[in-house]
Design an enzyme around this catalytic site. Structure first.
Site, PDB file in Angstrom:
ATOM      1  CG  ASP A 181      -2.077  -0.922   1.140  1.00  0.00           C
ATOM      2  OD1 ASP A 181      -2.109  -1.726   0.193  1.00  0.00           O
ATOM      3  OD2 ASP A 181      -2.962  -0.853   2.016  1.00  0.00           O
TER       4      ASP A 181
ATOM      5  CG  HIS B  46      -4.416   2.734  -0.556  1.00  0.00           C
ATOM      6  ND1 HIS B  46      -5.373   2.044   0.158  1.00  0.00           N
ATOM      7  CD2 HIS B  46      -3.436   3.074   0.343  1.00  0.00           C
ATOM      8  CE1 HIS B  46      -5.005   1.965   1.420  1.00  0.00           C
ATOM      9  NE2 HIS B  46      -3.845   2.587   1.569  1.00  0.00           N
TER      10      HIS B  46
ATOM     11  CG  HIS C 201      -3.434   6.947   3.209  1.00  0.00           C
ATOM     12  ND1 HIS C 201      -3.639   6.848   4.573  1.00  0.00           N
ATOM     13  CD2 HIS C 201      -3.102   5.694   2.807  1.00  0.00           C
ATOM     14  CE1 HIS C 201      -3.431   5.612   4.973  1.00  0.00           C
ATOM     15  NE2 HIS C 201      -3.101   4.884   3.922  1.00  0.00           N
TER      16      HIS C 201
ATOM     17  CG  HIS D 194       2.204  -0.138   4.388  1.00  0.00           C
ATOM     18  ND1 HIS D 194       1.925  -1.080   5.358  1.00  0.00           N
ATOM     19  CD2 HIS D 194       1.086   0.624   4.248  1.00  0.00           C
ATOM     20  CE1 HIS D 194       0.680  -0.892   5.798  1.00  0.00           C
ATOM     21  NE2 HIS D 194       0.151   0.135   5.139  1.00  0.00           N
TER      22      HIS D 194
END
Length: 282
Positions: free
Chosen positions: A101, A152, A156, A246
């Protein structure tokens, strides 16, 4: 001679004239408007529809299937609106899915791509639009290597705090960047922090995406140490498991080093590291 009788020579001449007229008519109806098939007399290609003043030939236009005019690419049908994200992958046997991510980040993503390439495996990258727009070359590298590029959001955010228009902007802008860069819009999305709500499921479906969560959280964002990350992956390994790591959002050196350790271990243990070929429609 009676008025209704006609001299035989005159009758023959009239018959000959009628035959010549019929032949000329047939040649006119069957004539091509250009010397070369499919070309306009001016040299330009013909338009899709009938030309003004040109004969319409059944086999050339009216009887052409409508699919001939369909766009070469089309979007698949919208997925159903889910009430929860997928947490693992079914139907992949002894397969596992690795996901990363927050990227792409030029400091860490290239090293992760190199490791995946070394072992010839595919992963899923859930990218943030604000990172993707600055690192399009890494998006292209992901796609060229066969990885799945997911959505995503743009910046964020905590999705439940956004308005419907805000959710649509966060997801829509990111999908646009991905599609313009790699030629295909994302089929999967993941909410930051795993915080979903009803509107996010609805808008994600409108944009043609399925929601994917995770089975194993490596907690690498806490920077617990490479050994701790590897231990969590080992403990959670299993068929259909989705691993969350990540490649951006902080110092991800531990994530990079951990992948170099646990990836060959998973392969040696008989797991197949894979990605979904298509989004589920069940």
């Amino acid at each position: 001679m009676k008025t209704d009788q006609m001299h035989p020579g005159r009758r023959a001449m009239l018959r000959l004239a009628a035959c010549l007229g019929a032949v000329s008519a047939v040649r006119f109806l069957d004539a091509d408007p250009a010397q070369a098939p499919g070309r306009h007399p001016s040299g330009a290609p013909p338009a899709a529809g009938p030309q003004a003043g040109a004969p319409i030939r059944g086999s050339a236009y009216r009887l052409r299937p409508m699919t001939a005019y369909a766009p070469p690419r089309f979007r698949p049908a919208r997925p159903p609106v889910r009430r929860r994200p997928f947490l693992r992958m079914a139907g992949i046997g002894r397969g596992m899915v690795l996901t990363f991510d927050d990227g792409p980040d030029p400091r860490y993503t290239p090293a992760i791509l190199r490791t995946l390439r070394r072992y010839d495996v595919r992963a899923m990258f859930f990218v943030c639009g604000e990172m993707a727009v600055e690192n399009r070359d890494l998006l292209r590298e992901m796609a060229e290597d066969g990885h799945v590029v997911g959505n995503h959001t743009w910046s964020h955010p905590l999705v439940p705090r956004l308005s419907p228009a805000g959710i649509r902007a966060e997801l829509g802008r990111t999908s646009d960047v991905v599609e313009r860069t790699v030629g295909q819009a994302p089929a999967w999305y993941r909410a930051p922090y795993g915080a979903w709500n009803r509107r996010s499921f609805e808008i994600g479906a409108e944009l043609g995406m399925e929601p994917l969560g995770w089975t194993v959280d490596t907690l690498d964002w806490r920077e617990p140490g490479t050994t701790a990350i590897v231990r969590r992956v080992r403990a959670g390994a299993g068929p259909g498991v989705v691993v969350l790591s990540h490649d951006a959002g902080g110092d991800r050196r531990q994530s990079v080093e951990a992948l170099r350790t646990y990836l060959p271990e998973l392969l040696d243990a008989g797991y197949r590291i894979t990605v979904p070929s298509t989004a589920p429609r069940g």
